[in-house]
Design an enzyme around this catalytic site. Structure first.
Site, PDB file in Angstrom:
ATOM      1  N   GLU A 186       0.828  -1.216   0.000  1.00  0.00           N
ATOM      2  CA  GLU A 186       0.000   0.000   0.000  1.00  0.00           C
ATOM      3  C   GLU A 186       0.861   1.265   0.000  1.00  0.00           C
ATOM      4  O   GLU A 186       0.567   2.230  -0.697  1.00  0.00           O
ATOM      5  CB  GLU A 186      -0.940  -0.014   1.206  1.00  0.00           C
ATOM      6  CG  GLU A 186      -1.975  -1.127   1.097  1.00  0.00           C
ATOM      7  CD  GLU A 186      -2.833  -1.224   2.332  1.00  0.00           C
ATOM      8  OE1 GLU A 186      -2.362  -1.830   3.325  1.00  0.00           O
ATOM      9  OE2 GLU A 186      -3.947  -0.694   2.333  1.00  0.00           O
ATOM     10  N   GLU A 244      -4.517  -9.036   3.808  1.00  0.00           N
ATOM     11  CA  GLU A 244      -5.183  -8.623   5.052  1.00  0.00           C
ATOM     12  C   GLU A 244      -6.415  -9.446   5.406  1.00  0.00           C
ATOM     13  O   GLU A 244      -6.682  -9.683   6.589  1.00  0.00           O
ATOM     14  CB  GLU A 244      -5.585  -7.144   4.985  1.00  0.00           C
ATOM     15  CG  GLU A 244      -4.440  -6.174   5.171  1.00  0.00           C
ATOM     16  CD  GLU A 244      -3.744  -5.814   3.869  1.00  0.00           C
ATOM     17  OE1 GLU A 244      -3.889  -6.554   2.871  1.00  0.00           O
ATOM     18  OE2 GLU A 244      -3.046  -4.777   3.844  1.00  0.00           O
TER      19      GLU A 244
HETATM   20  C1  LIG Z   1      -2.780  -1.585   7.461  1.00  0.00           C
HETATM   21  C2  LIG Z   1      -2.460  -2.777   6.612  1.00  0.00           C
HETATM   22  O1  LIG Z   1      -3.333  -2.842   5.541  1.00  0.00           O
HETATM   23  C3  LIG Z   1      -2.567  -4.025   7.422  1.00  0.00           C
HETATM   24  C4  LIG Z   1      -1.455  -5.017   7.129  1.00  0.00           C
HETATM   25  O2  LIG Z   1      -0.465  -4.746   6.524  1.00  0.00           O
HETATM   26  S1  LIG Z   1      -1.715  -6.542   7.775  1.00  0.00           S
HETATM   27  C5  LIG Z   1      -0.255  -7.431   7.457  1.00  0.00           C
HETATM   28  C6  LIG Z   1      -0.199  -7.920   6.052  1.00  0.00           C
HETATM   29  N1  LIG Z   1       0.942  -8.786   5.913  1.00  0.00           N
HETATM   30  C7  LIG Z   1       0.824 -10.106   6.060  1.00  0.00           C
HETATM   31  O3  LIG Z   1      -0.248 -10.643   6.265  1.00  0.00           O
HETATM   32  C8  LIG Z   1       2.091 -10.878   5.935  1.00  0.00           C
HETATM   33  C9  LIG Z   1       2.229 -11.826   7.114  1.00  0.00           C
HETATM   34  N2  LIG Z   1       3.471 -12.541   7.045  1.00  0.00           N
HETATM   35  C10 LIG Z   1       3.624 -13.640   6.299  1.00  0.00           C
HETATM   36  O4  LIG Z   1       2.738 -14.122   5.614  1.00  0.00           O
HETATM   37  C11 LIG Z   1       4.991 -14.282   6.333  1.00  0.00           C
HETATM   38  O5  LIG Z   1       5.631 -13.859   7.513  1.00  0.00           O
HETATM   39  C12 LIG Z   1       5.873 -13.919   5.108  1.00  0.00           C
HETATM   40  C13 LIG Z   1       5.316 -14.640   3.865  1.00  0.00           C
HETATM   41  C14 LIG Z   1       5.883 -12.434   4.876  1.00  0.00           C
HETATM   42  C15 LIG Z   1       7.324 -14.351   5.366  1.00  0.00           C
HETATM   43  O6  LIG Z   1       7.380 -15.699   5.704  1.00  0.00           O
HETATM   44  P1  LIG Z   1       8.740 -16.317   6.315  1.00  0.00           P
HETATM   45  O7  LIG Z   1       9.891 -15.838   5.519  1.00  0.00           O
HETATM   46  O8  LIG Z   1       8.483 -17.773   6.469  1.00  0.00           O
HETATM   47  O9  LIG Z   1       8.920 -15.634   7.733  1.00  0.00           O
HETATM   48  P2  LIG Z   1       8.050 -15.838   9.056  1.00  0.00           P
HETATM   49  O10 LIG Z   1       8.679 -16.848   9.924  1.00  0.00           O
HETATM   50  O11 LIG Z   1       6.617 -16.017   8.704  1.00  0.00           O
HETATM   51  O12 LIG Z   1       8.198 -14.385   9.691  1.00  0.00           O
HETATM   52  C16 LIG Z   1       9.382 -13.964  10.361  1.00  0.00           C
HETATM   53  C17 LIG Z   1       8.975 -13.301  11.669  1.00  0.00           C
HETATM   54  O13 LIG Z   1       8.205 -12.129  11.387  1.00  0.00           O
HETATM   55  C18 LIG Z   1       6.951 -12.179  12.049  1.00  0.00           C
HETATM   56  N3  LIG Z   1       5.974 -11.523  11.175  1.00  0.00           N
HETATM   57  C19 LIG Z   1       5.738 -11.755   9.869  1.00  0.00           C
HETATM   58  N4  LIG Z   1       4.827 -10.914   9.393  1.00  0.00           N
HETATM   59  C20 LIG Z   1       4.468 -10.111  10.437  1.00  0.00           C
HETATM   60  C21 LIG Z   1       3.561  -9.021  10.567  1.00  0.00           C
HETATM   61  N5  LIG Z   1       2.869  -8.539   9.526  1.00  0.00           N
HETATM   62  N6  LIG Z   1       3.447  -8.453  11.793  1.00  0.00           N
HETATM   63  C22 LIG Z   1       4.171  -8.886  12.845  1.00  0.00           C
HETATM   64  N7  LIG Z   1       5.051  -9.886  12.767  1.00  0.00           N
HETATM   65  C23 LIG Z   1       5.193 -10.501  11.569  1.00  0.00           C
HETATM   66  C24 LIG Z   1       6.669 -13.657  12.220  1.00  0.00           C
HETATM   67  O14 LIG Z   1       5.775 -13.872  13.297  1.00  0.00           O
HETATM   68  C25 LIG Z   1       8.053 -14.186  12.515  1.00  0.00           C
HETATM   69  O15 LIG Z   1       8.350 -13.910  13.864  1.00  0.00           O
HETATM   70  P3  LIG Z   1       9.237 -14.941  14.747  1.00  0.00           P
HETATM   71  O16 LIG Z   1      10.522 -15.086  14.016  1.00  0.00           O
HETATM   72  O17 LIG Z   1       9.299 -14.279  16.056  1.00  0.00           O
HETATM   73  O18 LIG Z   1       8.431 -16.230  14.770  1.00  0.00           O
END
Ligand SMILES: C[C@H](O)CC(=O)SCCNC(=O)CCNC(=O)[C@H](O)C(C)(C)COP(=O)(O)OP(=O)(O)OC[C@H]1O[C@@H](n2cnc3c(N)ncnc32)[C@H](O)[C@@H]1OP(=O)(O)O
Length: 723
Positions: free
Chosen positions: A112, A132
């Site tokens: 975004e 999201e």
């Molecule tokens: C206002 C906005 O519109 C709202 C948003 O942006 S909502 C968030 C949207 N983003 C997401 O949904 C992405 C969520 N993350 C993921 O799907 C996966 O982490 C990823 C595909 C990006 C990466 O995967 P991968 O490389 O396997 O790493 P992964 O182990 O999942 O993440 C590494 C660390 O970051 C953390 N993390 C990942 N995304 C996070 C997030 N959005 N917020 C907080 N922590 C997050 C994980 O919990 C993990 O923490 P840990 O090491 O303490 O267990």
């Protein structure tokens, strides 16, 4: 390095603003404030002509910090101000052009931010998406407005509603990405692009002002109508899908700015919802499963598993083989004769072809996967195996014989795994001396699709073997959960009441199809009787015996399964179960099963006063699910899982417990331990010991404590507890 926003101004007059919050450059309120400050500072500087916004460490940003959704009251920021003030006022309406330099991934709030910029340059194979909705919220930094304007309404809906990311190459074709540049060239190309916009040689595009991709309003509204209907079907109990479409529509009808206001209002409401709490709980719970005490934290290095032998080419064996082959692991599939072997190999091929047909696997990948398969009818190649997975029928003497044989033919470091779904592992390995290499690899059917892998350890299984199977599970893209050995392990053990209380209810006079409907309305995709049709009555009978032996005080016995089998019914496999199963059409309730049910009811004769009991649909659901929670409590009490949240993940991924309820224990805590305890107590007095509350539940209900409070893993295994 801790969270930081840095700025470097080059001699070319480009200010490069970099966000850094390793490992994924997650955005939070403080970072947004710091970004605003840096943009403000550079906008005022005369030597700055243009901006590049980028992320440090090879990843643009994984999005907004999900922790803020878990504790929304602690997040004092106002999303209206965040999205409009930063993305619109600060970036999009900036007096100097801003170009996003994106690498690795730009998800959620990350994408975004990039869409608020005037152009986007991405490295090859960069992941772009708005996931999201999987967390119960909608894009909240302008994404519901900017994405449809950049890629068109249809594609934007697809990306948001299915949380489906795309790669930068597709982004370029769609117009979301302006240029692709190698990782090394990314910032240089972005700087040039920003300067060219500043000089008027490249267009200065405001995403929110664009209308060229949107098409006509009537077309867009038709797309929204179809999407709404689909969302009602596929996500019936989730509010965020329709809310997201409402925000998109508002912007189409009244313009991007009004759309942003709607997005902000909806986001504020959704972040407080139970769905969001449940889904964000599952997000972190799933990540926690990778951390297994005394296994992943003791400095062990995983061994590389390259060749796996599978014994048995039935539905399970061929599904596991498919999944391994797609992960580039060589499989030796063993069957007892060439006829069965051929059948098994054909099933593997069909599995892979169905994935190709559904667009999940490319033809190329399918060809490569099929080249990883070798069919064998003896053990002559088994010396070379790194791991063997036994997947034959649930027959104890047969499994014991196979394991004694494997001990002789495999190397002394080969992992010996079984895919049993209920039999105690110490019994299976009883006749071997290799107890340290014996482990459970319980996949869920269909194994090439279902994401859960339950890894079962005995007190003798070595930590190295557990780590190696965990690693293979991750390579297979499964979610592996390590549990202790007991009858039914964590998942089937917790859910055994879910399979048998419906039988009790049927014998108390409740209509079986109504039970399935009530459970489906709660949010399970299938009712318990539909599920029993899928597994087949022979399997149901065999695993029923295991539970009867292990938990005689709470197993409901009836002649129904036996009568069904006697009447030539075995569930889906022969088309005849509780439902009629015909190729190409949905299973239909089969009225001809009712006389068999009546016969069983007569034999049991347990209806109070000879009359069917009267229950509401809600009571039916609770009478099925509360005993399931009760058994989950015993699983927690015995330390079968390392943490309560492991059971949440397992119930969602293995048993299709509705994700928006957060998993079995999380949901129980929203219902409250006291209500569950009192209900079970009442039913145990009315209908018998199947409902008797466990000690763990009673203790917590009395103390008003949640069920999910940390459980200490017990050092010794207590299997077959009769609590
Ligand atoms: C206002 C906005 O519109 C709202 C948003 O942006 S909502 C968030 C949207 N983003 C997401 O949904 C992405 C969520 N993350 C993921 O799907 C996966 O982490 C990823 C595909 C990006 C990466 O995967 P991968 O490389 O396997 O790493 P992964 O182990 O999942 O993440 C590494 C660390 O970051 C953390 N993390 C990942 N995304 C996070 C997030 N959005 N917020 C907080 N922590 C997050 C994980 O919990 C993990 O923490 P840990 O090491 O303490 O267990």
């Amino acid at each position: 390095m801790a969270m930081a926003v840095t700025m470097e101004v080059g001699n070319d007059g480009v200010a490069v603003i970099s966000i850094s919050n390793p490992p994924l450059n997650i955005i939070n309120a403080a970072m947004l404030a710091a970004l605003k400050e840096k943009f403000g500072e550079a906008t005022r500087r005369r030597d700055v002509k243009a901006f590049v916004l980028t992320g440090k460490g090879g990843r643009f940003s994984g999005g907004f910090d999900i922790n803020a959704f878990q504790n929304p009251s602690g997040d004092t920021s106002d999303r209206t101000i965040e999205s409009i003030d930063l993305v619109l006022n600060t970036i999009e309406d900036c007096k100097k052009p801003v170009v996003a330099a994106i690498e690795g991934l730009a998800l959620g709030g990350g994408l975004e931010l990039a869409m608020g910029c005037h152009a986007r340059i991405a490295a090859p194979k960069t992941q772009l998406g708005l996931p999201e909705l999987t967390l119960g919220v909608i894009p909240g930094l302008g994404g519901t407005q900017s994405l449809p304007r950049l890629v068109g309404v249809s594609k934007a809906i697809e990306m948001m509603l299915f949380s489906k990311p795309i790669m930068s190459e597709e982004g370029k074709l769609l117009g979301l990405i302006d240029e692709i540049a190698t990782s090394e060239e990314l910032v240089r190309v972005s700087r040039l692009h920003a300067l060219e916009i500043s000089d008027g040689r490249k267009p200065w595009v405001h995403s929110l002002h664009r209308t060229d991709k949107i098409g006509s309003l009537s077309e867009a509204q038709q797309l929204l109508r179809t999407a709404r209907e689909q969302a009602k079907r596929t996500a019936p109990n989730m509010p965020q899908h329709l809310a997201c479409l409402d925000a998109v529509e508002e912007g189409l009808l009244l313009g991007g700015y009004k759309g942003l206001l709607k997005e902000a209002a909806v986001s504020k409401e959704l972040v407080q919802s139970n769905t969001t709490k449940a889904l964000t709980h599952l997000f972190f719970a799933q990540r926690a499963t990778a951390k297994v005490p005394n296994i992943t934290d003791v400095g062990l290095k995983p061994n590389h598993v390259k060749k796996v032998g599978i014994i048995g080419g039935g539905i399970m064996g061929s599904g596991i083989a498919t999944s391994l082959m797609l992960s580039n692991i060589t499989v030796f599939l063993k069957e007892i004769n060439s006829e069965y072997l051929l059948k098994g190999m054909k099933t593997v091929e069909a599995n892979i072809q169905s994935l190709v047909a559904r667009g999940k696997v490319t033809q190329d990948k399918a060809r490569k996967a099929l080249s990883m398969l070798e069919g064998v009818s003896d053990y002559s190649d088994f010396k070379e195996m790194d791991m063997v997975i036994e997947a034959v029928i649930e027959d104890i003497p047969l499994k014991q014989e196979i394991f004694s044989e494997l001990e002789k033919v495999c190397s002394s470091c080969c992992i010996l795994a079984t895919n049993t779904s209920s039999i105690d592992l110490s019994v299976i390995g009883e006749k071997t001396k290799s107890q340290d290499r014996i482990i459970g690899a319980h996949f869920f059917s269909p194994a090439h699709i279902m994401p859960l892998l339950e890894i079962i350890r005995t007190e003798k299984t070595s930590p190295q073997v557990i780590l190696d199977l965990l690693t293979v599970g991750k390579i297979m893209k499964k979610v592996p959960i390590v549990v202790l050995n007991c009858t039914g392990f964590a998942v089937n053990r917790s859910f055994f009441p879910y399979m048998q209380i419906p039988h009790l209810l049927v014998h108390l006079g409740v209509d079986l199809f109504r039970i399935d409907r009530a459970i489906r309305n709660f949010g399970f995709p299938l009712g318990p009787f539909q599920l029993q049709d899928l597994g087949g009555f022979r399997l149901g009978k065999a695993s029923g015996k295991e539970y009867e032996n292990a938990f005689p005080d709470r197993t409901f016995r009836s002649p129904l399964t036996e009568l069904l089998l006697k009447n030539g019914r075995n569930g889906k496999s022969n088309g005849k179960g509780f439902y009629v199963h015909e190729k190409g059409s949905k299973p239909k309730p089969d009225p001809s099963v009712l006389p068999i049910v009546d016969e069983s009811r007569k034999l049991m004769n347990i209806m109070p006063g000879g009359k069917p009991i009267s229950v509401t649909d809600e009571e039916i659901t609770e009478m099925v699910l509360f005993p399931t929670i009760n058994e989950a409590c015993r699983v927690l009490d015995e330390g079968v899982v390392a943490r309560a949240s492991d059971l949440d993940v397992a119930s969602v991924l293995g048993m299709s417990f509705p994700s928006y309820c957060g998993g079995i224990v999380f949901w129980a805590d929203t219902v409250g331990s006291k209500h569950i305890y009192l209900s079970l107590k009442k039913w145990s007095e009315m209908y018998g010991s199947y409902f008797k509350p466990s000690r763990y539940l009673e203790e917590r209900a009395m103390k008003g404590m949640p069920l999910s409070v940390a459980v200490e893993a017990k050092s010794s295994l207590k299997s077959n507890s009769k609590l």
